[in-house]
Design a protein around this motif. Structure first.
Motif, PDB file in Angstrom:
ATOM      1  N   LYS A   1      64.035   2.181  20.423  1.00 16.07           N
ATOM      2  CA  LYS A   1      62.876   1.190  20.907  1.00 16.07           C
ATOM      3  C   LYS A   1      63.376   1.091  22.542  1.00 16.07           C
ATOM      4  O   LYS A   1      62.583   1.373  23.558  1.00 16.07           O
ATOM      5  CB  LYS A   1      62.990   0.493  20.254  1.00 16.07           C
ATOM      6  CG  LYS A   1      62.822  -0.157  19.247  1.00 16.07           C
ATOM      7  CD  LYS A   1      63.052  -1.732  18.797  1.00 16.07           C
ATOM      8  CE  LYS A   1      62.896  -1.852  16.853  1.00 16.07           C
ATOM      9  NZ  LYS A   1      62.764  -3.540  16.313  1.00 16.07           N
ATOM     10  N   LEU A   2      64.871   1.760  22.618  1.00 18.43           N
ATOM     11  CA  LEU A   2      65.018   1.480  23.745  1.00 18.43           C
ATOM     12  C   LEU A   2      64.472   2.946  24.299  1.00 18.43           C
ATOM     13  O   LEU A   2      64.125   2.229  25.851  1.00 18.43           O
ATOM     14  CB  LEU A   2      66.661   1.715  24.431  1.00 18.43           C
ATOM     15  CG  LEU A   2      67.451   1.958  25.508  1.00 18.43           C
ATOM     16  CD1 LEU A   2      67.508   0.136  26.190  1.00 18.43           C
ATOM     17  CD2 LEU A   2      69.001   1.935  25.223  1.00 18.43           C
TER      18      LEU A   2
ATOM     19  N   ASN B   1      61.738   4.645  23.876  1.00 19.52           N
ATOM     20  CA  ASN B   1      60.218   4.084  23.889  1.00 19.52           C
ATOM     21  C   ASN B   1      59.747   3.353  25.022  1.00 19.52           C
ATOM     22  O   ASN B   1      59.016   3.626  26.038  1.00 19.52           O
ATOM     23  CB  ASN B   1      59.528   4.020  22.721  1.00 19.52           C
ATOM     24  CG  ASN B   1      59.865   5.275  21.584  1.00 19.52           C
ATOM     25  OD1 ASN B   1      59.835   5.849  22.072  1.00 19.52           O
ATOM     26  ND2 ASN B   1      59.733   4.330  20.805  1.00 19.52           N
ATOM     27  N   GLN B   2      61.100   1.796  25.326  1.00 18.97           N
ATOM     28  CA  GLN B   2      60.515   1.345  26.131  1.00 18.97           C
ATOM     29  C   GLN B   2      60.473   2.073  27.756  1.00 18.97           C
ATOM     30  O   GLN B   2      60.376   1.131  28.807  1.00 18.97           O
ATOM     31  CB  GLN B   2      61.311  -0.015  26.241  1.00 18.97           C
ATOM     32  CG  GLN B   2      61.751  -1.173  27.025  1.00 18.97           C
ATOM     33  CD  GLN B   2      61.701  -2.316  26.341  1.00 18.97           C
ATOM     34  OE1 GLN B   2      62.377  -2.220  25.687  1.00 18.97           O
ATOM     35  NE2 GLN B   2      62.190  -2.494  27.709  1.00 18.97           N
ATOM     36  N   PHE B   3      61.582   2.519  28.453  1.00 20.79           N
ATOM     37  CA  PHE B   3      62.262   3.307  29.357  1.00 20.79           C
ATOM     38  C   PHE B   3      61.905   5.010  29.521  1.00 20.79           C
ATOM     39  O   PHE B   3      62.656   5.547  30.996  1.00 20.79           O
ATOM     40  CB  PHE B   3      63.794   3.099  29.574  1.00 20.79           C
ATOM     41  CG  PHE B   3      64.111   1.365  29.903  1.00 20.79           C
ATOM     42  CD1 PHE B   3      63.827   0.802  30.353  1.00 20.79           C
ATOM     43  CD2 PHE B   3      64.677   0.801  28.579  1.00 20.79           C
ATOM     44  CE1 PHE B   3      63.822  -0.865  30.636  1.00 20.79           C
ATOM     45  CE2 PHE B   3      64.591  -0.485  28.783  1.00 20.79           C
ATOM     46  CZ  PHE B   3      64.676  -1.707  29.624  1.00 20.79           C
TER      47      PHE B   3
ATOM     48  N   ARG C   1      60.546   5.801  33.157  1.00 17.74           N
ATOM     49  CA  ARG C   1      61.366   5.423  34.297  1.00 17.74           C
ATOM     50  C   ARG C   1      61.954   5.884  34.098  1.00 17.74           C
ATOM     51  O   ARG C   1      63.267   5.044  34.642  1.00 17.74           O
ATOM     52  CB  ARG C   1      61.624   3.646  34.014  1.00 17.74           C
ATOM     53  CG  ARG C   1      59.852   2.931  33.468  1.00 17.74           C
ATOM     54  CD  ARG C   1      60.213   1.102  33.212  1.00 17.74           C
ATOM     55  NE  ARG C   1      60.996   0.930  33.598  1.00 17.74           N
ATOM     56  CZ  ARG C   1      61.474  -0.960  33.717  1.00 17.74           C
ATOM     57  NH1 ARG C   1      61.237  -1.302  32.396  1.00 17.74           N
ATOM     58  NH2 ARG C   1      62.257  -1.226  34.651  1.00 17.74           N
TER      59      ARG C   1
ATOM     60  N   THR D   1      69.275  -2.959  27.419  1.00 13.73           N
ATOM     61  CA  THR D   1      67.937  -2.885  27.600  1.00 13.73           C
ATOM     62  C   THR D   1      67.762  -3.778  29.296  1.00 13.73           C
ATOM     63  O   THR D   1      67.247  -3.790  30.290  1.00 13.73           O
ATOM     64  CB  THR D   1      67.038  -3.974  27.049  1.00 13.73           C
ATOM     65  OG1 THR D   1      67.304  -3.573  25.665  1.00 13.73           O
ATOM     66  CG2 THR D   1      65.784  -3.911  27.186  1.00 13.73           C
TER      67      THR D   1
ATOM     68  N   ASP E   1      66.754  -2.499  32.867  1.00  8.33           N
ATOM     69  CA  ASP E   1      65.328  -3.212  33.490  1.00  8.33           C
ATOM     70  C   ASP E   1      66.205  -3.815  34.789  1.00  8.33           C
ATOM     71  O   ASP E   1      65.054  -3.541  35.571  1.00  8.33           O
ATOM     72  CB  ASP E   1      64.624  -4.565  32.864  1.00  8.33           C
ATOM     73  CG  ASP E   1      63.868  -4.517  32.868  1.00  8.33           C
ATOM     74  OD1 ASP E   1      62.858  -3.971  33.161  1.00  8.33           O
ATOM     75  OD2 ASP E   1      63.464  -6.103  33.079  1.00  8.33           O
TER      76      ASP E   1
ATOM     77  N   LYS F   1      59.617  -0.294  37.600  1.00 10.83           N
ATOM     78  CA  LYS F   1      59.107  -0.134  36.268  1.00 10.83           C
ATOM     79  C   LYS F   1      57.635   1.101  36.735  1.00 10.83           C
ATOM     80  O   LYS F   1      56.788   1.253  38.175  1.00 10.83           O
ATOM     81  CB  LYS F   1      58.239  -1.093  36.289  1.00 10.83           C
ATOM     82  CG  LYS F   1      58.953  -2.404  35.548  1.00 10.83           C
ATOM     83  CD  LYS F   1      58.168  -4.097  35.304  1.00 10.83           C
ATOM     84  CE  LYS F   1      59.074  -4.517  35.063  1.00 10.83           C
ATOM     85  NZ  LYS F   1      60.395  -5.179  34.998  1.00 10.83           N
TER      86      LYS F   1
END
Length: 337
Positions: free
Chosen positions: A246-247, A249-251, A254, A325, A329, A334
């Motif tokens: 998940k981490l 895929n989220q970043f 970026r 996370t 962030d 972003k």
């Protein structure tokens, strides 16, 4: 968080076998396990420099009874295996006359008596070794026990303890503890932790990927990196795999990536774990177990992680998924929508 260590990562000691030790200077272990078949008992340790299990002595089991004797230079954690497949019985061995009594169907609940060091060891659970509050209490208030130096060896790795506090803990150990092999290991570890602390340059390395192609940490300059130490056999590592997915895929869009460095020694198990857990990022391993790279980072328990900035500077160590996370962030702009 739970951490995984080969239980033998807890066993290292300078150990000399003596045929007929003086009870005042050596140890005698007398064990009796009800309903245990005749066979062989083996006393084992692990060399913390090589992480290789060593069988230091063996004893015949006759009518459920076995014994060992010898001399050790400083207390250290050992394991006793019975008839190859039973055990281990963990024992923080010192030069004492020690008795072990139990039943074959509950070896985890054997009674061990006669050892000062082992009495402290068995007063807490193995999981508590990694708990910061428990560890700090032992290191500060039981600092005349070698077991507390053993605790420091793992606490220093996995918990957020300042270098100044580590120095104070090391100074507080008694003179006898400072002569122990564990204290020697802690002192060596401290130098490595100092060199890989926040704001220091992450040590470069070159390790083969899943295709056998050499990859260097420095190849990823310009990206924020999570350097993740793990292994296929490590339960706590595998448990966190879905969160790492998940981490990632989220970043991943970026300017962030994960580099997972495995301390496996089996290529097949390593590759299967990557596939089973759907870990779609760079994976590296020399398949030599706890090799030089993990030593260079002071990693002898897993999982552990290092957050590294695009210039190769260590930002944080051993952040939880939640903290990672939050930190990423903050750090990463972003992507345009």
């Amino acid at each position: 968080m739970k951490y995984s260590i080969s239980i033998f990562n807890l066993f290292s000691i300078l150990f000399v076998i003596s045929c007929a030790p003086d009870q005042e200077s050596g140890f005698i272990i007398q064990g009796h396990i009800n309903s245990l078949e005749n066979g062989q008992a083996v006393l084992s340790k692990l060399d913390l420099d090589t992480n290789q299990k060593i069988d230091v002595d063996s004893s015949q089991i006759i009518n459920g009874s076995f014994s060992f004797s010898g001399t050790i230079e400083s207390p250290y954690l050992h394991s006793i295996f019975l008839n190859d497949s039973l055990g281990p019985i963990h024992l923080f061995l010192d030069n004492s006359k020690i008795k072990i009594v139990g039943n074959i169907d509950s070896l985890e609940n054997v009674t061990i008596s006669g050892s000062r060091e082992d009495s402290l060891f068995h007063s807490i659970s193995l999981d508590a070794i990694f708990e910061k509050e428990t560890g700090m209490n032992l290191m500060l208030n039981k600092n005349d026990y070698t077991f507390s130096a053993f605790v420091a060896y793992y606490q220093f790795q996995v918990n957020q303890i300042s270098l100044d506090t580590m120095k104070a803990i090391m100074r507080g150990f008694s003179s006898d503890v400072k002569q122990s092999e564990y204290f020697h290991q802690v002192s060596t570890l401290f130098k490595t932790l100092e060199a890989t602390s926040k704001s220091k340059s992450a040590p470069d390395f070159t390790v083969p990927d899943v295709n056998g192609i050499d990859v260097s940490l420095s190849d990823f300059r310009g990206k924020t990196i999570l350097l993740d130490f793990w292994a296929s056999w490590c339960g706590p590592c595998r448990k966190v795999s879905p969160d790492l997915v998940k981490l990632h895929n989220q970043f991943k869009d970026r300017n962030f990536t994960i580099i997972s460095l495995s301390v496996d020694d089996s290529r097949d198990r390593w590759l299967k774990a990557i596939e089973d857990d759907k870990l779609d990022w760079t994976h590296l391993s020399k398949l030599d177990g706890w090799g030089q790279v993990s030593k260079n980072y002071g990693v002898m328990a897993i999982p552990q992680n290092f957050l590294i900035n695009p210039d190769g500077i260590i930002l944080n160590k051993n952040l939880t998924i939640e903290k990672l996370t939050e930190r990423l962030d903050q750090l990463l702009p972003k992507s345009p929508s």
